[in-house]
Write a protein that holds these residues in place. Sequence first.
Motif, PDB file in Angstrom:
ATOM      1  N   SER A  26       1.293  -1.137  -0.103  1.00  0.00           N
ATOM      2  CA  SER A  26       0.097  -0.177  -0.113  1.00  0.00           C
ATOM      3  C   SER A  26       0.606   1.243   0.040  1.00  0.00           C
ATOM      4  O   SER A  26       0.538   2.556  -0.879  1.00  0.00           O
ATOM      5  CB  SER A  26      -0.819  -0.051   1.066  1.00  0.00           C
ATOM      6  OG  SER A  26      -2.208  -0.900   0.940  1.00  0.00           O
ATOM      7  N   ARG A  27       2.315   1.089   0.996  1.00  0.00           N
ATOM      8  CA  ARG A  27       3.460   2.218   0.730  1.00  0.00           C
ATOM      9  C   ARG A  27       3.865   2.886  -0.412  1.00  0.00           C
ATOM     10  O   ARG A  27       3.709   3.768  -1.496  1.00  0.00           O
ATOM     11  CB  ARG A  27       3.942   2.151   1.760  1.00  0.00           C
ATOM     12  CG  ARG A  27       4.678   3.615   2.004  1.00  0.00           C
ATOM     13  CD  ARG A  27       5.296   3.365   3.211  1.00  0.00           C
ATOM     14  NE  ARG A  27       7.013   2.701   2.826  1.00  0.00           N
ATOM     15  CZ  ARG A  27       7.886   2.367   3.812  1.00  0.00           C
ATOM     16  NH1 ARG A  27       8.208   3.047   5.127  1.00  0.00           N
ATOM     17  NH2 ARG A  27       8.858   1.288   3.985  1.00  0.00           N
ATOM     18  N   PHE A  30       1.005   4.202  -3.017  1.00  0.00           N
ATOM     19  CA  PHE A  30       1.280   5.402  -2.432  1.00  0.00           C
ATOM     20  C   PHE A  30       2.367   6.417  -3.158  1.00  0.00           C
ATOM     21  O   PHE A  30       2.010   7.831  -3.508  1.00  0.00           O
ATOM     22  CB  PHE A  30       0.825   5.618  -1.115  1.00  0.00           C
ATOM     23  CG  PHE A  30       1.055   7.182  -1.261  1.00  0.00           C
ATOM     24  CD1 PHE A  30      -0.643   7.338  -1.355  1.00  0.00           C
ATOM     25  CD2 PHE A  30       2.090   7.593  -0.327  1.00  0.00           C
ATOM     26  CE1 PHE A  30      -0.585   8.810  -0.134  1.00  0.00           C
ATOM     27  CE2 PHE A  30       1.294   9.015   0.245  1.00  0.00           C
ATOM     28  CZ  PHE A  30       0.641   9.880  -0.076  1.00  0.00           C
ATOM     29  N   ARG A  33       1.696   4.994  -8.089  1.00  0.00           N
ATOM     30  CA  ARG A  33       0.235   4.461  -8.001  1.00  0.00           C
ATOM     31  C   ARG A  33       0.536   4.075  -9.408  1.00  0.00           C
ATOM     32  O   ARG A  33       0.085   2.718  -9.545  1.00  0.00           O
ATOM     33  CB  ARG A  33      -0.669   5.362  -8.733  1.00  0.00           C
ATOM     34  CG  ARG A  33      -0.939   6.529  -7.398  1.00  0.00           C
ATOM     35  CD  ARG A  33      -1.863   7.190  -7.446  1.00  0.00           C
ATOM     36  NE  ARG A  33      -2.590   8.092  -6.339  1.00  0.00           N
ATOM     37  CZ  ARG A  33      -3.265   8.778  -6.289  1.00  0.00           C
ATOM     38  NH1 ARG A  33      -4.021   9.217  -7.356  1.00  0.00           N
ATOM     39  NH2 ARG A  33      -3.910   9.791  -4.926  1.00  0.00           N
ATOM     40  N   CYS A 138      -5.275  -0.354   5.647  1.00  0.00           N
ATOM     41  CA  CYS A 138      -4.986   1.113   4.975  1.00  0.00           C
ATOM     42  C   CYS A 138      -4.168   2.444   6.560  1.00  0.00           C
ATOM     43  O   CYS A 138      -3.989   3.030   6.576  1.00  0.00           O
ATOM     44  CB  CYS A 138      -6.109   2.247   5.013  1.00  0.00           C
ATOM     45  SG  CYS A 138      -6.359   4.171   4.304  1.00  0.00           S
ATOM     46  N   THR A 142      -1.052   3.598   6.587  1.00  0.00           N
ATOM     47  CA  THR A 142      -0.732   4.882   6.576  1.00  0.00           C
ATOM     48  C   THR A 142      -0.092   5.639   8.082  1.00  0.00           C
ATOM     49  O   THR A 142       1.028   6.494   8.576  1.00  0.00           O
ATOM     50  CB  THR A 142      -1.804   5.752   7.211  1.00  0.00           C
ATOM     51  OG1 THR A 142      -3.191   5.392   6.447  1.00  0.00           O
ATOM     52  CG2 THR A 142      -1.820   7.209   7.718  1.00  0.00           C
ATOM     53  N   GLU A 293      -6.824   9.415   1.094  1.00  0.00           N
ATOM     54  CA  GLU A 293      -5.804   8.810   0.395  1.00  0.00           C
ATOM     55  C   GLU A 293      -5.111   8.221  -0.336  1.00  0.00           C
ATOM     56  O   GLU A 293      -5.218   7.308  -1.124  1.00  0.00           O
ATOM     57  CB  GLU A 293      -4.895  10.997   0.406  1.00  0.00           C
ATOM     58  CG  GLU A 293      -4.153  10.454  -1.310  1.00  0.00           C
ATOM     59  CD  GLU A 293      -3.236  11.085  -1.477  1.00  0.00           C
ATOM     60  OE1 GLU A 293      -2.259  11.624  -2.259  1.00  0.00           O
ATOM     61  OE2 GLU A 293      -3.187  12.196  -0.156  1.00  0.00           O
ATOM     62  N   MET A 294      -4.947   7.234   1.666  1.00  0.00           N
ATOM     63  CA  MET A 294      -4.634   6.562   1.297  1.00  0.00           C
ATOM     64  C   MET A 294      -5.424   4.804   1.128  1.00  0.00           C
ATOM     65  O   MET A 294      -4.856   4.140   0.445  1.00  0.00           O
ATOM     66  CB  MET A 294      -3.417   6.091   2.070  1.00  0.00           C
ATOM     67  CG  MET A 294      -1.702   6.656   2.137  1.00  0.00           C
ATOM     68  SD  MET A 294      -1.006   6.015   3.507  1.00  0.00           S
ATOM     69  CE  MET A 294       0.007   4.180   2.805  1.00  0.00           C
ATOM     70  N   THR A 297      -4.780   3.105  -2.260  1.00  0.00           N
ATOM     71  CA  THR A 297      -3.658   2.462  -2.942  1.00  0.00           C
ATOM     72  C   THR A 297      -3.602   1.262  -1.699  1.00  0.00           C
ATOM     73  O   THR A 297      -3.150   0.154  -1.807  1.00  0.00           O
ATOM     74  CB  THR A 297      -2.201   2.572  -2.511  1.00  0.00           C
ATOM     75  OG1 THR A 297      -2.752   3.657  -1.615  1.00  0.00           O
ATOM     76  CG2 THR A 297      -2.232   4.180  -3.797  1.00  0.00           C
TER      77      THR A 297
END
Length: 317
Positions: A26-27, A30, A33, A138, A142, A293-294, A297
């Motif tokens: 996910s990171r 981010f 993309r 998420c 984050t 926002e995350m 992703t």
Amino acid sequence: MSTEKRGLLTLSELTPEELQGLVARSRELFLDREAHDRPLRDKLVGVLFAKTSTRTRTAFTSGVVRLGGFPVTYGPNDLQTATGESIRDTGRIFGSMLDALVARTSGPLEHLREMAGAGRLPVINAMAAEEHPTQGVCDLATMLLHFGSLEGISVLYLGEGNNTASALAHGVSHIPRCHVTFATPAGYGLDPQVLDTAAKRAAESGGSVREVHDTRDLPRDVDVVYTTRWQTTGTAKADPDWRERFRPFHIDEQFLGRRPEAVFMHDLPAHRGEEVSGAVLDGPRSIAWKQAEMKLTSAMAVLEWVATDNKQREERS
């Protein structure tokens, strides 16, 4: 159920390596993309949202497109389940036409499990009554983005022990030496089984998961202060005076000021003036908007994980 393809129904069913892999991915997405090879190319993904949603619905719909797939969207009254067709029959039809399903409902998680089994297709739980696992991915992503590492992080969560809290409990319990305190009004805590399962797993790696009901018992040395909307989506509270029981768990500048090292998180939507003040939510220590926002992703990471696993299974067979 043995023929069910891999989806994501609850974080409790993941291994620590699987969860940490999703969080790290996910990171990565981010930060870039486009760092993928369109794993959903030529795939059809059902996106079923039986309850209101802004962030999660947008994240999964756009995530499918960004990964090369085609979303087939359904609203709360679009399916024949509204006229009495069974969950099992619906799942069987989905499985014959779709490659995967993302579903958000206020119903029980067992409905999603039944749909996945009947259709033999991967189902991603985008929120059920018991848990919101993609929110948990998420949230951890984050924290990873902000702190650089998850090991040893301490979280103070205030409010209702809802599906977001359950996902956070399961998620934190997979991270070594991570600690979370859930501060909830009495009678509004986490499911005892969720709390017990998460606490036992966390203890195995030097962490802790606990619940308190008195604001005098709250830790001050924490890295994250987290809250959610007091009125969970799709539910109602029987007690007409429930807001008075929640009011001591309100987060304002004074509360955050007593924890000078902590950042603030919120899964949104927020009700300024109830669970959090506007000064905190929109203030310099809030990472809630980055967290929102995350969602995109994190959705992309979960979709990619499901697609990659099923492709490998098909190649092996």
